[in-house]
Write a protein that holds these residues in place. Sequence first.
Motif, mmCIF file in Angstrom:
data_model
loop_
_atom_site.group_PDB
_atom_site.id
_atom_site.type_symbol
_atom_site.label_atom_id
_atom_site.label_comp_id
_atom_site.label_asym_id
_atom_site.label_seq_id
_atom_site.Cartn_x
_atom_site.Cartn_y
_atom_site.Cartn_z
ATOM 1 N N GLY A 1 0.813 -1.204 0.000
ATOM 2 C CA GLY A 1 0.000 0.000 0.000
ATOM 3 C C GLY A 1 0.845 1.252 0.000
ATOM 4 O O GLY A 1 2.032 1.234 -0.347
ATOM 5 N N GLU B 1 -4.272 0.540 1.785
ATOM 6 C CA GLU B 1 -3.883 -0.797 1.390
ATOM 7 C C GLU B 1 -4.304 -1.049 -0.050
ATOM 8 O O GLU B 1 -5.441 -0.797 -0.434
ATOM 9 C CB GLU B 1 -4.514 -1.835 2.322
ATOM 10 N N GLY B 2 -3.374 -1.558 -0.839
ATOM 11 C CA GLY B 2 -3.668 -1.860 -2.235
ATOM 12 C C GLY B 2 -2.430 -1.693 -3.092
ATOM 13 O O GLY B 2 -1.441 -1.077 -2.692
#
Length: 452
Positions: free
Chosen positions: A417, A428-429
């Motif tokens: 993230g 987050e990602g």
Amino acid sequence: MINNITDSVVYVGANDHELDLFESQYIVPNGMAYNSYVIKDDKIAVIDTIDKRKTDEWMANVEEALAGAVPDYLIIQHMEPDHSASIGAFRDKYPDVTIVGNKKTFKMIGQFFPAMETGSTLEVADGDELDLGAHQLTFIFAPMVHWPEVMMTYESSEKILFSADAFGKFGALDKDEEWACEARRYYIGIVGKYGAQVQNVLKKAAKLDIEKICPLHGPVLDEDLGYYIGLYDTWSSYRPEDSGVCICYTSVYGNTRQAVELLAQELKSRGVETVEISDLARCDMAEAVEDAFRYDRLVLATTTYNSDIFPFMKEFIDHLKERNFQNRMIGFIENGSWAPTALKIMKKAFEDSKDITMAENNVTITSAVNDDTKKQIIALAAEMAGDRKAGEEKTADLEEAQKEEAEKEAAAAGNKGFVCTICGYVYEGDTLPDDFVCPLCKQGADAFKPVE
């Protein structure tokens, strides 16, 4: 009074201008607001009741907002009587309503209202949801902000956080006044002890997309939320909000006051722009406590009294310690005609406080200010004025350490993230959207960097 917050969310609270002391201790010159809200959907929810002083007005407001409809749920976020005292009246008016709360809520209902039949109830846990139709409610537990049963309610379709006592302030809603001053006094006085718990809730809130905050006191907040959240982050982290010197004193015959006035003059002559002085025997004690937490430096000046310190100073120090006073520099002035002990007692009071820097050049008055006293005051002023830059650097170092800690936590959890370089919020990602806005500090995507 009622007020449409959105097409489906209605304010139904009341102002109280007859109250002299909130919680029987806080002066409220502009009164107090007790807030309550109605969410109208396939199912209708009322969020919190209000103080018994305004039950009849509140019930009339609810009835007007419902326009003949019958509520399905009464959500109890906080059991303090200024928010729960009208539960019985509401239950009598709408006997089929389901009262929503958590385990601690229902225990307190039994304690406050032992003779009341609650009827239908719904006990919820942290993170539980309640479907009203177009509106979805999520319950967010906030223990010790500032009672153990407190929970907040997040409505996702209109992105509203019903925040219980958090983000509240003193003052009725029909008075136009700056939010920060009375919100700060409210927070420091009532919630200030529980900074760690507030930090926990801010972390939960950072994961939500919030466009409005609806507290149980004070106005609905719907603009520049980063400003309000940022102040709560500062207050609950015990970081100084502003650069300045707060001087709090007691003086029996005026000699200690004279020393304080001389110190204030010296500080200003040395470039200290903000010097706030409070006579603890005559001021609003809560205002003095607020100033002590607001500024980065504090000077305490008092007389030796019965081999101890003057009672108002003792009370003031107790207020500071009770609220975890820390991250400040403190200087001292004592007065004693034959056996001065105030300096030793005041310094000892802060021995266990966190990150307190005690001035080396303190002042001892033996009855009245003299030439030697003036030299000591000049030395103390020089030290307090010279610490300004160091204090600012210390605050910056603390903020940087908090950001680094947030990054480490994310990395340890194995999250991919991006971390906000302003407040430490972690997205987050694998990809950060170009139009992403930090929900905590409201900075754009350019303020983020990949989690390392």
